[in-house]
Design a protein around this motif. Structure first.
Motif, PDB file in Angstrom:
ATOM      1  N   PHE A  65      12.001  92.649  40.343  1.00  0.00           N
ATOM      2  CA  PHE A  65      12.115  94.044  40.770  1.00  0.00           C
ATOM      3  C   PHE A  65      10.778  94.554  41.319  1.00  0.00           C
ATOM      4  N   TYR A  66       9.678  94.258  40.622  1.00  0.00           N
ATOM      5  CA  TYR A  66       8.357  94.679  41.101  1.00  0.00           C
ATOM      6  C   TYR A  66       8.008  93.983  42.420  1.00  0.00           C
ATOM      7  N   GLN A  67       8.388  92.713  42.523  1.00  0.00           N
ATOM      8  CA  GLN A  67       8.125  91.985  43.768  1.00  0.00           C
ATOM      9  C   GLN A  67       8.880  92.622  44.930  1.00  0.00           C
ATOM     10  N   MET A  68      10.145  92.958  44.710  1.00  0.00           N
ATOM     11  CA  MET A  68      10.961  93.572  45.755  1.00  0.00           C
ATOM     12  C   MET A  68      10.371  94.912  46.196  1.00  0.00           C
ATOM     13  N   CYS A  69       9.937  95.727  45.238  1.00  0.00           N
ATOM     14  CA  CYS A  69       9.319  97.010  45.568  1.00  0.00           C
ATOM     15  C   CYS A  69       8.014  96.806  46.331  1.00  0.00           C
ATOM     16  N   HIS A  70       7.277  95.776  45.969  1.00  0.00           N
ATOM     17  CA  HIS A  70       6.031  95.448  46.663  1.00  0.00           C
ATOM     18  C   HIS A  70       6.300  95.145  48.136  1.00  0.00           C
ATOM     19  N   LEU A  71       7.331  94.345  48.402  1.00  0.00           N
ATOM     20  CA  LEU A  71       7.669  93.997  49.783  1.00  0.00           C
ATOM     21  C   LEU A  71       8.113  95.223  50.575  1.00  0.00           C
ATOM     22  N   ALA A  72       8.711  96.195  49.877  1.00  0.00           N
ATOM     23  CA  ALA A  72       9.269  97.365  50.560  1.00  0.00           C
ATOM     24  C   ALA A  72       8.253  98.473  50.802  1.00  0.00           C
ATOM     25  N   ILE A  73       7.326  98.681  49.854  1.00  0.00           N
ATOM     26  CA  ILE A  73       6.409  99.826  49.980  1.00  0.00           C
ATOM     27  C   ILE A  73       4.974  99.421  50.281  1.00  0.00           C
ATOM     28  N   GLY A  74       4.677  98.128  50.225  1.00  0.00           N
ATOM     29  CA  GLY A  74       3.301  97.693  50.441  1.00  0.00           C
ATOM     30  C   GLY A  74       2.568  97.618  49.117  1.00  0.00           C
ATOM     31  N   ASP A  75       1.369  98.153  49.047  1.00  0.00           N
ATOM     32  CA  ASP A  75       0.575  98.084  47.818  1.00  0.00           C
ATOM     33  C   ASP A  75       1.268  98.797  46.661  1.00  0.00           C
ATOM     34  N   LEU A  76       1.305  98.137  45.499  1.00  0.00           N
ATOM     35  CA  LEU A  76       1.859  98.749  44.297  1.00  0.00           C
ATOM     36  C   LEU A  76       0.847  99.723  43.701  1.00  0.00           C
ATOM     37  N   PRO A  77       1.310 100.793  43.040  1.00  0.00           N
ATOM     38  CA  PRO A  77       0.397 101.825  42.517  1.00  0.00           C
ATOM     39  C   PRO A  77      -0.615 101.296  41.510  1.00  0.00           C
ATOM     40  N   TRP A  78      -0.313 100.177  40.847  1.00  0.00           N
ATOM     41  CA  TRP A  78      -1.213  99.652  39.820  1.00  0.00           C
ATOM     42  C   TRP A  78      -2.077  98.498  40.325  1.00  0.00           C
ATOM     43  N   LYS A  79      -2.069  98.275  41.614  1.00  0.00           N
ATOM     44  CA  LYS A  79      -2.867  97.185  42.172  1.00  0.00           C
ATOM     45  C   LYS A  79      -4.339  97.380  41.817  1.00  0.00           C
ATOM     46  N   ALA A  80      -4.983  96.327  41.344  1.00  0.00           N
ATOM     47  CA  ALA A  80      -6.413  96.294  41.008  1.00  0.00           C
ATOM     48  C   ALA A  80      -6.758  97.063  39.734  1.00  0.00           C
ATOM     49  N   LEU A  81      -5.745  97.568  38.999  1.00  0.00           N
ATOM     50  CA  LEU A  81      -6.033  98.257  37.740  1.00  0.00           C
ATOM     51  C   LEU A  81      -6.145  97.248  36.602  1.00  0.00           C
ATOM     52  N   ARG A  82      -6.803  97.669  35.524  1.00  0.00           N
ATOM     53  CA  ARG A  82      -6.885  96.829  34.341  1.00  0.00           C
ATOM     54  C   ARG A  82      -5.509  96.718  33.694  1.00  0.00           C
ATOM     55  N   ARG A  83      -5.361  95.724  32.827  1.00  0.00           N
ATOM     56  CA  ARG A  83      -4.053  95.434  32.242  1.00  0.00           C
ATOM     57  C   ARG A  83      -3.440  96.647  31.542  1.00  0.00           C
ATOM     58  N   SER A  84      -4.210  97.340  30.718  1.00  0.00           N
ATOM     59  CA  SER A  84      -3.675  98.487  29.981  1.00  0.00           C
ATOM     60  C   SER A  84      -3.310  99.628  30.927  1.00  0.00           C
ATOM     61  N   GLU A  85      -4.151  99.864  31.938  1.00  0.00           N
ATOM     62  CA  GLU A  85      -3.890 100.943  32.894  1.00  0.00           C
ATOM     63  C   GLU A  85      -2.687 100.619  33.772  1.00  0.00           C
ATOM     64  N   ALA A  86      -2.559  99.346  34.157  1.00  0.00           N
ATOM     65  CA  ALA A  86      -1.417  98.932  34.977  1.00  0.00           C
ATOM     66  C   ALA A  86      -0.112  99.115  34.211  1.00  0.00           C
ATOM     67  N   GLY A  87      -0.132  98.830  32.913  1.00  0.00           N
ATOM     68  CA  GLY A  87       1.062  99.010  32.095  1.00  0.00           C
ATOM     69  C   GLY A  87       1.517 100.460  32.065  1.00  0.00           C
ATOM     70  N   GLU A  88       0.573 101.388  31.959  1.00  0.00           N
ATOM     71  CA  GLU A  88       0.919 102.814  31.954  1.00  0.00           C
ATOM     72  C   GLU A  88       1.506 103.236  33.297  1.00  0.00           C
ATOM     73  N   LYS A  89       0.949 102.714  34.383  1.00  0.00           N
ATOM     74  CA  LYS A  89       1.468 103.041  35.715  1.00  0.00           C
ATOM     75  C   LYS A  89       2.899 102.539  35.885  1.00  0.00           C
TER      76      LYS A  89
END
Length: 366
Positions: free
Chosen positions: A243-267
């Motif tokens: 699901f995340y991969q599909m959204c990545h292909l559709a919108i481009g950069d994901l909102p949590w790109k380059a964030l730390r593991r804990s921060e990416a989880g919250e996003k």
């Protein structure tokens, strides 16, 4: 580690203990021994070395000894091959697990098309070998780098391919645990994706109450929420990564790109209410409802519904009526790229029978 992108595999999850049987081939190559070293139990074959008369090495393309070595080569039958190599004395090894999975997949008609087809399995004194038929084509990552965002007509078709790969692996009792873009190649012949790198696959083992026991193995961008909570992953989490991969292909950069593991989880927890996701067509929201079910297992009805919804993305939203239409990263060949004639040997030129001249009518006047 907070910034770790991949998770180590547990050895006990990798099998089988013995290699599947191989088909014997009477054709062998002339011996050509090129000196090589053994590093971490794996032979570092050099170009032009012939392995046990079975395959001639061209070059090494995979250098992660943890999952075995990967080479390109040429078989005795002149087939271009991918060579996977594992230590001889390490029974529970990734390459042996790959061999077991691929042989199991080949037992089902057409299932091998989602992965690779085994050419031969053999052992030498110092290594376990599996050769696969080479399938050319760019990785999905290389295709995506050309645009960094796809139209829905392309997103739907590519996501449908990955979903079919996941469904096939689950059917045979395995988990992907990794849907990184570089795991998938676009086969220009069939015009479908196949999973070339299956080193992350493990058997889908669950506890008595059905809880998963595997750990996540892919990039943080597609990591399921369970990984951010230090929990194990199963079939449901494979779909979440998809699901995340599909959204990545559709919108481009994901909102949590380059964030730390804990921060990416919250996003990710907030993603389905974010502006980026809310603006996607309603079919994406219907897919999310199925993917984020609390059940550990995935039913056939859910797979079928996800397949239908993914088809809607490229047909109804993307306007693709013919699956063979070009993807975003494809184009029509120029006139110079289209062959104008086909060369062949003299003995291959078809013989055109000469027409017999009609016999002259006899003069009955005599």
């Amino acid at each position: 580690m907070e910034l770790q992108d991949t998770i180590d595999d547990e050895p006990h999850l990798v099998g089988p203990a013995l290699p599947p049987p191989s088909v014997k081939n009477s054709e062998i190559l002339d011996a050509n021994h090129v000196e090589y070293e053994i590093v971490n139990g794996i032979p570092c074959y050099q170009p032009d070395h012939v392995i046990d008369g079975q395959v001639k090495v061209f070059e090494r393309i995979g250098f992660n000894d943890k999952v075995g070595a990967t080479f390109l080569g040429l078989g005795a039958d002149d087939k271009e091959l991918v060579i996977r190599v594992a230590p001889i004395d390490t029974i529970p090894h990734v390459v042996r697990a790959e061999a077991g999975f691929l042989c199991k997949v080949e037992s089902e008609l057409q299932d091998w098309r989602h992965f690779s087809q085994v050419h031969k399995i053999f052992m030498t004194d110092d290594a376990f070998h599996m050769t696969l038929y080479f399938r050319g084509g760019p990785t999905l990552e290389q295709c995506f780098e050309l645009r960094n965002k796809f139209t829905f007509g392309t997103v739907g078709r590519l996501s449908s391919d990955v979903l079919n790969i996941i469904r096939c692996a689950h059917k045979h009792g395995y988990l992907l645990r990794n849907v990184d873009l570089d795991c998938f190649h676009y086969d220009a012949a069939s015009r479908h994706l196949f999973m070339a790198d299956i080193s992350s696959l493990v058997k889908n083992v669950t506890t008595e109450n059905g809880s998963p026991t595997a750990t996540y193995s892919g990039t943080l961008d597609y990591a399921p929420l369970a990984h951010h909570s230090n929990e194990n992953v199963g079939a449901r989490q494979d779909l979440e990564s998809w699901f995340y991969q599909m959204c990545h292909l559709a919108i481009g950069d994901l909102p949590w790109k380059a964030l730390r593991r804990s921060e990416a989880g919250e996003k990710k927890k907030e993603f389905r209410t974010s502006k980026e996701f809310v603006e996607l067509p309603d079919v994406f929201h219907k897919i999310a409802e199925i993917v984020f079910s609390e059940d550990h297992s995935v039913s056939e009805e859910e797979y079928t519904k996800l397949s239908e919804l993914t088809e809607q993305i490229y047909k109804d939203i993307g306007g693709i009526s013919d699956y063979e239409e070009n993807m975003d990263f494809e184009r029509e060949p120029t006139p110079d790229e289209i062959p104008r004639f086909v060369m062949c040997r003299d003995d291959e030129i078809p013989t055109i029978p000469e027409e017999e001249e009609p016999a002259e009518e006899e003069d009955n006047a005599n």
